[in-house]
Design an enzyme around this catalytic site. Structure first.
Site, PDB file in Angstrom:
ATOM      1  N   LEU A 389       0.696  -1.269   0.018  1.00 43.47           N
ATOM      2  CA  LEU A 389       0.139  -0.060   0.071  1.00 43.47           C
ATOM      3  C   LEU A 389       0.880   1.408   0.165  1.00 43.47           C
ATOM      4  O   LEU A 389       0.552   2.255  -0.610  1.00 43.47           O
ATOM      5  CB  LEU A 389      -0.814   0.005   1.087  1.00 43.47           C
ATOM      6  CG  LEU A 389      -2.308  -0.700   0.924  1.00 43.47           C
ATOM      7  CD1 LEU A 389      -3.207  -0.226  -0.068  1.00 43.47           C
ATOM      8  CD2 LEU A 389      -2.078  -2.428   0.866  1.00 43.47           C
ATOM      9  N   ASP A 390       1.874   1.376   0.520  1.00 45.77           N
ATOM     10  CA  ASP A 390       2.877   2.473   0.998  1.00 45.77           C
ATOM     11  C   ASP A 390       3.242   2.749  -0.802  1.00 45.77           C
ATOM     12  O   ASP A 390       3.296   3.771  -1.209  1.00 45.77           O
ATOM     13  CB  ASP A 390       4.081   2.168   1.433  1.00 45.77           C
ATOM     14  CG  ASP A 390       4.183   3.111   2.729  1.00 45.77           C
ATOM     15  OD1 ASP A 390       3.525   4.207   2.908  1.00 45.77           O
ATOM     16  OD2 ASP A 390       5.126   2.957   3.618  1.00 45.77           O
ATOM     17  N   ASP A 391       3.836   1.747  -1.398  1.00 41.02           N
ATOM     18  CA  ASP A 391       4.490   2.315  -2.656  1.00 41.02           C
ATOM     19  C   ASP A 391       3.200   2.638  -3.710  1.00 41.02           C
ATOM     20  O   ASP A 391       3.344   3.445  -4.374  1.00 41.02           O
ATOM     21  CB  ASP A 391       5.069   0.912  -3.381  1.00 41.02           C
ATOM     22  CG  ASP A 391       6.726   0.765  -2.878  1.00 41.02           C
ATOM     23  OD1 ASP A 391       7.543   1.127  -3.492  1.00 41.02           O
ATOM     24  OD2 ASP A 391       6.839   0.182  -1.678  1.00 41.02           O
TER      25      ASP A 391
END
Length: 674
Positions: A389-391
């Site tokens: 989810l971060d990328d």
């Protein structure tokens, strides 16, 4: 660079312009021919040590690699003889030190070598082998230096359990899951490739090998989860030697099939070292030859530039690799500095590469989020099963910003954004937050399994990832009225600490978390004059160092008094500035100016910054993956400020693109002031 003393009011804007120009030039020069950026990901010497031990286990002789790995290990030894988890840690780590010691012995170092004499003194004075974690015990068991019977059992029958079962493999975090499957095969088989007689570790058993104590101790309360898992482990330990074990061979076969099915295109597994190296050893032990296609690809991956690198004759192996993460953050920095897709070939090339990296195949995340098509991005060069989810959030921010000026067809970008947004929404956890890889990966029951005495085995929602996703949703036009954003905002507010800061799960630590939240709040149009926002801003100002920078030691994960405290670094200074700039209050002008001056003064002549400090986080070492109330729980974590259960990272490009963002945004904020 221009000394800070010479930066009069009239020179300030010029100095920022020059710093940004130099930084842009350096960044453009670092771009790979394919269009991406990737800095070294430094961790600890377990990486090199475990490859040497794996070479021994699989009978691999490669003198060139062996010499390079040994040099890397020797170069990292501390003056006291130990090896550490992060730069300038207050003391060494028993696990890393024992693994380095064993690796050096396995390649022929004499116990009388000065390096090993110093390491042995340190090991024996810090509890000896009985103090090591289960992972290290497994390595010692594989080379015949620890009895398998004294290690917690990891049954391959876990593979039978359906995804909804409380302790199925899909209740573990993605990284733990990918590691557990091959380890379960090794735990069931209990193979031993003993060291030669002259390389045994007898000297680490001054009271004899009978002094070995099993890791597990019998719980005092009989009717408890700990007791259940203790007796279950005792049974499984005995079961391994039973003549009749119905279903075991089938379980091992299914584990092997799972391992092979999850091998990535680059030959490794999961985009991280543990499942890669354990997967190779598990397959080798089951009869897969070194020239088998699966094994051959796995071993060749070690030569790939995104996995290893040579430096001054030493060979370093990365625990993971970060091309997507480094690329999206580099692009964000370029956009902040005024680059646009029409005029910058560097930017266009990177965006085209990024579009090609979107993961459009299903992975393990679909077990809990089955009704959505894939659409995320992974952190690494090859990791199709575990996009994160971060990328994905930062990729969405970048694509949304380049879309208006994109000189080519807009449809690929629009489709990528739509697909990513649907995927992100489907992965929101029930408490309103987002985790790194999975939805609702919060079952703490699995943390009670005796095997789980390392790092983190869960991936619960975290404020920093949630903040990035919220900022991404804002980038595609969502605001506080959006149901997902509204739910996330409630979660973010509930996670604020009493001092005004937020915990940083994936970056060190409260500076990182606080910065991420403040940027997200501004992006969704939150009123930045609210008391809870101002409290966070004041926390940042109070923790500014005398030199104008900010820093925070990884030890803050174990000592609340160290929150926001540490030697100034370029990346953490930038995070603090980005947080204050997000609030946008001119009351913080002096603090912002001092921070910018720190960055300008410490910029190198070639345009980048030096930063040996570890400001990235793999695992804080809490076991359950979430933030911990240190006042009440610290004594139960079995680690100190050295973070022996933790895993810390020096992302070698954090020192560059985050300061670029801070300089560019500060230039806009300070324009015309004074």
């Amino acid at each position: 660079m221009m000394p800070v003393a010479c930066l009069r009011e009239g020179d300030f804007g010029t100095a920022m312009d020059r710093a940004i120009s130099l930084a842009l030039r350096w960044l453009e020069a670092q771009q790979k021919p394919e269009g991406y950026w990737m800095g070294w990901l430094e961790s600890n010497s377990c990486m090199e040590a475990e490859w040497l031990l794996a070479f021994h286990f699989m009978g691999i002789r490669d003198p060139v690699k062996e010499e390079g790995l040994v040099k890397a290990i020797l170069r990292a030894q501390r003056p006291d003889g130990s090896w550490q988890v992060y730069y300038n840690a207050p003391q060494g780590d028993i696990n890393t030190t024992v693994e380095c010691y064993a690796a050096l012995r396995s390649v022929g170092f004499s116990p009388d070598h000065e390096v090993l004499k110093a390491a042995r003194r340190w090991i024996l004075s810090h509890g000896g082998l009985n103090s090591v974690r289960v992972f290290t015990q497994y390595w010692l068991a594989l080379i015949g230096e620890w009895p398998w019977e004294a290690t917690p059992t990891l049954p391959p029958e876990l593979i039978f359990l359906p995804g909804w079962f409380p302790i199925s493999i899909y209740e573990f975090a993605s990284w733990a899951r990918a590691t557990i499957v091959p380890l379960a095969v090794l735990s069931a088989r209990r193979p031993v490739r003993p060291l030669p007689p002259d390389r045994r570790l007898d000297e680490l058993f001054p009271q004899g090998r009978s002094s070995i104590r099993p890791k597990l101790t019998r719980p005092q309360q009989f009717f408890s989860w700990d007791s259940l898992f203790y007796w279950g482990d005792r049974f499984l330990n005995k079961y391994t030697s039973f003549p009749f074990r119905p279903g075991r061979e089938t379980a091992i076969r299914l584990c092997l099939e799972w391992i092979i099915r999850h091998q990535e295109s680059d030959g490794a597994w999961g985009g991280i070292q543990p499942p890669w190296v354990y997967g190779l050893m598990a397959l080798y032990n089951e009869g897969y030859s070194l020239d088998h296609p699966v094994m051959s690809r796995g071993l060749q991956a070690l030569d790939a530039p995104h996995w290893s690198y040579w430096k001054d004759g030493a060979l370093y192996v990365q625990a993971s690799n970060s091309p997507v993460w480094d690329t999206v953050l580099s692009l964000l920095a370029m956009l902040d500095c005024g680059a646009d897709a029409r005029s910058s070939e560097t930017l266009r090339k990177a965006v085209n590469w990024l579009l090609e990296q979107q993961v459009t195949s299903y992975g393990d995340w679909a077990v809990k989020a089955a009704n959505v098509e894939p659409g995320g991005w992974a952190f690494e060069m090859a990791n199709s099963f575990y996009p994160d989810l971060d990328d994905t959030a930062v990729a969405m921010m970048v694509l949304a910003r380049v879309l208006p000026d994109w000189p080519g067809p807009a449809e690929p970008i629009i489709k990528a954004l739509e697909r990513a947004e649907r995927w992100v929404r489907a992965l929101q956890s029930s408490n309103g937050g987002w985790a790194a890889f999975d939805k609702d990966n919060t079952n703490r029951l699995v943390t009670r399994i005796p095997f789980c005495d390392f790092g983190e085995v869960l991936d619960p929602p975290s404020v920093d990832v949630t903040a990035h996703v919220v900022e991404a949703l804002a980038a595609v036009g969502r605001n506080r009225r959006d149901p997902a954003v509204r739910k996330a905002l409630r979660y973010i507010k509930s996670e604020q600490e009493s001092d005004g800061s937020w915990f940083g799960r994936w970056g060190v630590n409260h500076i990182y978390g606080t910065s991420a939240v403040l940027q997200a709040l501004r992006a969704i149009g939150e009123d930045m004059r609210q008391p809870y926002v101002r409290k966070a801003g004041e926390w940042l100002v109070v923790h500014q160092n005398e030199d104008g920078g900010w820093g925070e030691t990884p030890a803050s994960y174990m000592d609340a008094k160290l929150r926001g405290r540490g030697e100034s670094t370029a990346s953490q200074t930038a995070w603090a500035l980005l947080g204050l700039l997000a609030i946008g209050d001119h009351a913080y002008r002096d603090s912002i100016r001092r921070g910018i001056l720190y960055l300008i003064e410490h910029q190198r002549d070639d345009g980048t910054w030096d930063e040996p400090h570890y400001t990235g986080t793999g695992f804080p070492g809490y076991g359950h993956g979430g933030r911990t109330r240190l006042n009440g729980d610290a004594d139960t974590l079995e680690q100190g400020l050295e973070l022996c259960r933790g895993f810390m990272i020096n992302y070698n490009m954090y020192r560059h693109y985050f300061p670029m963002m801070a300089l560019a945004r500060a230039r806009k904020f300070l324009c015309g002031m004074g």
